[in-house]
Structures are given as C-alpha cells and as structure tokens.
Design a protein around this motif. Structure first.
Motif, PDB file in Angstrom:
ATOM      1  N   UNK A  19       0.825  -1.184   0.100  1.00 25.82           N
ATOM      2  CA  UNK A  19      -0.053  -0.150   0.090  1.00 25.82           C
ATOM      3  C   UNK A  19       0.793   1.209   0.134  1.00 25.82           C
ATOM      4  N   UNK A  20       1.976   1.155   0.753  1.00 23.83           N
ATOM      5  CA  UNK A  20       2.710   2.496   0.747  1.00 23.83           C
ATOM      6  C   UNK A  20       3.533   2.579  -0.554  1.00 23.83           C
ATOM      7  N   UNK A  21       3.978   1.420  -1.352  1.00 23.65           N
ATOM      8  CA  UNK A  21       4.463   1.752  -2.603  1.00 23.65           C
ATOM      9  C   UNK A  21       3.595   2.366  -3.518  1.00 23.65           C
ATOM     10  N   UNK A  22       2.252   1.953  -3.507  1.00 22.09           N
ATOM     11  CA  UNK A  22       1.132   2.517  -4.122  1.00 22.09           C
ATOM     12  C   UNK A  22       0.857   4.026  -3.950  1.00 22.09           C
ATOM     13  N   UNK A  23       0.905   4.492  -2.543  1.00 25.89           N
ATOM     14  CA  UNK A  23       1.024   5.739  -2.295  1.00 25.89           C
ATOM     15  C   UNK A  23       2.260   6.607  -2.945  1.00 25.89           C
ATOM     16  N   UNK A  24       3.413   6.107  -2.611  1.00 25.55           N
ATOM     17  CA  UNK A  24       4.580   6.803  -3.079  1.00 25.55           C
ATOM     18  C   UNK A  24       4.441   6.932  -4.862  1.00 25.55           C
ATOM     19  N   UNK A  25       4.014   5.944  -5.537  1.00 27.23           N
ATOM     20  CA  UNK A  25       3.707   6.101  -6.747  1.00 27.23           C
ATOM     21  C   UNK A  25       2.580   7.229  -7.313  1.00 27.23           C
ATOM     22  N   UNK A  26       1.598   7.336  -6.050  1.00 28.97           N
ATOM     23  CA  UNK A  26       0.448   8.327  -6.642  1.00 28.97           C
ATOM     24  C   UNK A  26       1.237   9.693  -6.146  1.00 28.97           C
ATOM     25  N   UNK A  27       1.971   9.653  -5.055  1.00 31.38           N
ATOM     26  CA  UNK A  27       2.511  11.189  -4.841  1.00 31.38           C
ATOM     27  C   UNK A  27       3.448  11.651  -5.801  1.00 31.38           C
ATOM     28  N   UNK A  31       2.524  14.717  -8.694  1.00 32.67           N
ATOM     29  CA  UNK A  31       3.471  16.060  -8.388  1.00 32.67           C
ATOM     30  C   UNK A  31       3.613  16.430  -6.871  1.00 32.67           C
ATOM     31  N   UNK A  32       2.946  15.704  -6.001  1.00 31.03           N
ATOM     32  CA  UNK A  32       2.816  16.137  -4.699  1.00 31.03           C
ATOM     33  C   UNK A  32       4.118  15.931  -4.053  1.00 31.03           C
ATOM     34  N   UNK A  33       4.996  15.141  -4.461  1.00 34.10           N
ATOM     35  CA  UNK A  33       6.517  14.951  -4.160  1.00 34.10           C
ATOM     36  C   UNK A  33       7.249  15.051  -5.307  1.00 34.10           C
ATOM     37  N   UNK A  38      11.727  11.680  -1.227  1.00 33.52           N
ATOM     38  CA  UNK A  38      11.006  12.585  -0.283  1.00 33.52           C
ATOM     39  C   UNK A  38       9.694  11.767  -0.335  1.00 33.52           C
ATOM     40  N   UNK A  39       9.157  11.168  -1.162  1.00 30.11           N
ATOM     41  CA  UNK A  39       7.801  10.359  -1.245  1.00 30.11           C
ATOM     42  C   UNK A  39       8.117   9.195  -0.501  1.00 30.11           C
ATOM     43  N   UNK A  40       8.998   8.574  -0.250  1.00 31.28           N
ATOM     44  CA  UNK A  40       9.217   7.465   0.373  1.00 31.28           C
ATOM     45  C   UNK A  40       9.263   7.898   1.928  1.00 31.28           C
TER      46      UNK A  40
END
Length: 146
Positions: A19-27, A31-33, A38-40
């Motif tokens: 789930x965290x990998x998916x969130x990093x990909x989304x960020x 362009x949020x990160x 920084x996203x990780x």
C-alpha cells in the motif's frame, strides 16, 4: 517460470509495504512529491523497498480496467469537426492521452489520438463506431488496443 500471473488480493491481507508503494507512486504521479526519496520518507518506507516493488504493484483500476487504444481518423477541414470528435471521446468517459493532427491536404486532416478507456464496458470498437458516425469524419481506424 517467467510468465507473469496477475491476481486480485484484498489489501487487508497484504503487507503494508505494498500500500505504501502505491501511495509513493501516486504522490510522484500527482506531483505532490518531487523525488522518490521525499515520497518514501513521507509514507514511511525505504527507497529500496519502493524500487523493489514499484514495477510489480498496481491498483486494480490501473492494471485491469483501463485500456489504452489509438485511433487514426481523417477529418474534414471544417470548423468544429475536431472539437466535436474530442467531445464525443469525452462523453464516452475516455481520457485523451495524445492528439497528433497534421495539416489538412485536399480538405481533410489526418489525426491520431490515443485514449485511455475506463471500466469493464469500455469497448474500443463501440467508440470507433460512434466517432465514425460524427459529421465531418471521413474515415476512422483502430490502430492499436483491443
């Protein structure tokens, strides 16, 4: 065994890292990160975990319900024809990814459009038929997809 097999699994039973990998990909995609580092850091996983799984973890919608297709069309060189063509794509719930229009020759312009179709009912052939019925469309072909 090099064949890829896709399965649908509830996130309730998966390790939290997916789930965290998916969130990093989304960020990163939104362009949020600006960087994977920084996203990780923001979601609380290591960069090595992200890089290990990023090419293997997808949402259901991302991998299974979206189809990318490319159409070629010859459109009459008349006001509003391209606009109507693009509007029909929008009305059918497709997301336009690329549009390449050439200069009109002999009263018609060739256009290549790549779209992402959404949902199980999204049919490339049905959309082709709808686009082909529009006023000003001389010819339409499905180049890739389905």
């Amino acid at each position: 065994m090099n064949d890829k097999t896709f399965i649908v699994v509830s996130t309730e039973v998966l390790p939290e890292v997916f789930q965290k990998v998916l969130e990093v990909k989304r960020l990163l995609a939104c362009g949020e990160e600006k960087s994977s580092a920084s996203a990780c850091k923001r979601v609380g996983i290591s960069r090595s975990a992200y890089y290990k799984y990023r090419e293997c973890v997808f949402t259901y919608e991302e991998k299974l319900t979206q189809k990318i297709v490319t159409y070629y069309a010859a459109l009459r060189d008349e006001p509003g024809v391209l606009s109507g063509f693009l509007s029909e794509i929008h009305r059918n719930g497709a997301n336009i990814l690329t549009v390449n229009q050439n200069i009109p020759i002999d009263g018609a312009a060739s256009v290549t459009i790549t779209v992402r179709l959404h949902g199980e009912g999204a049919e490339a052939y049905n959309l082709r038929e709808k686009l082909g019925a529009l006023q000003g469309v001389v010819e339409i072909k499905l180049l890739s997809g389905e």
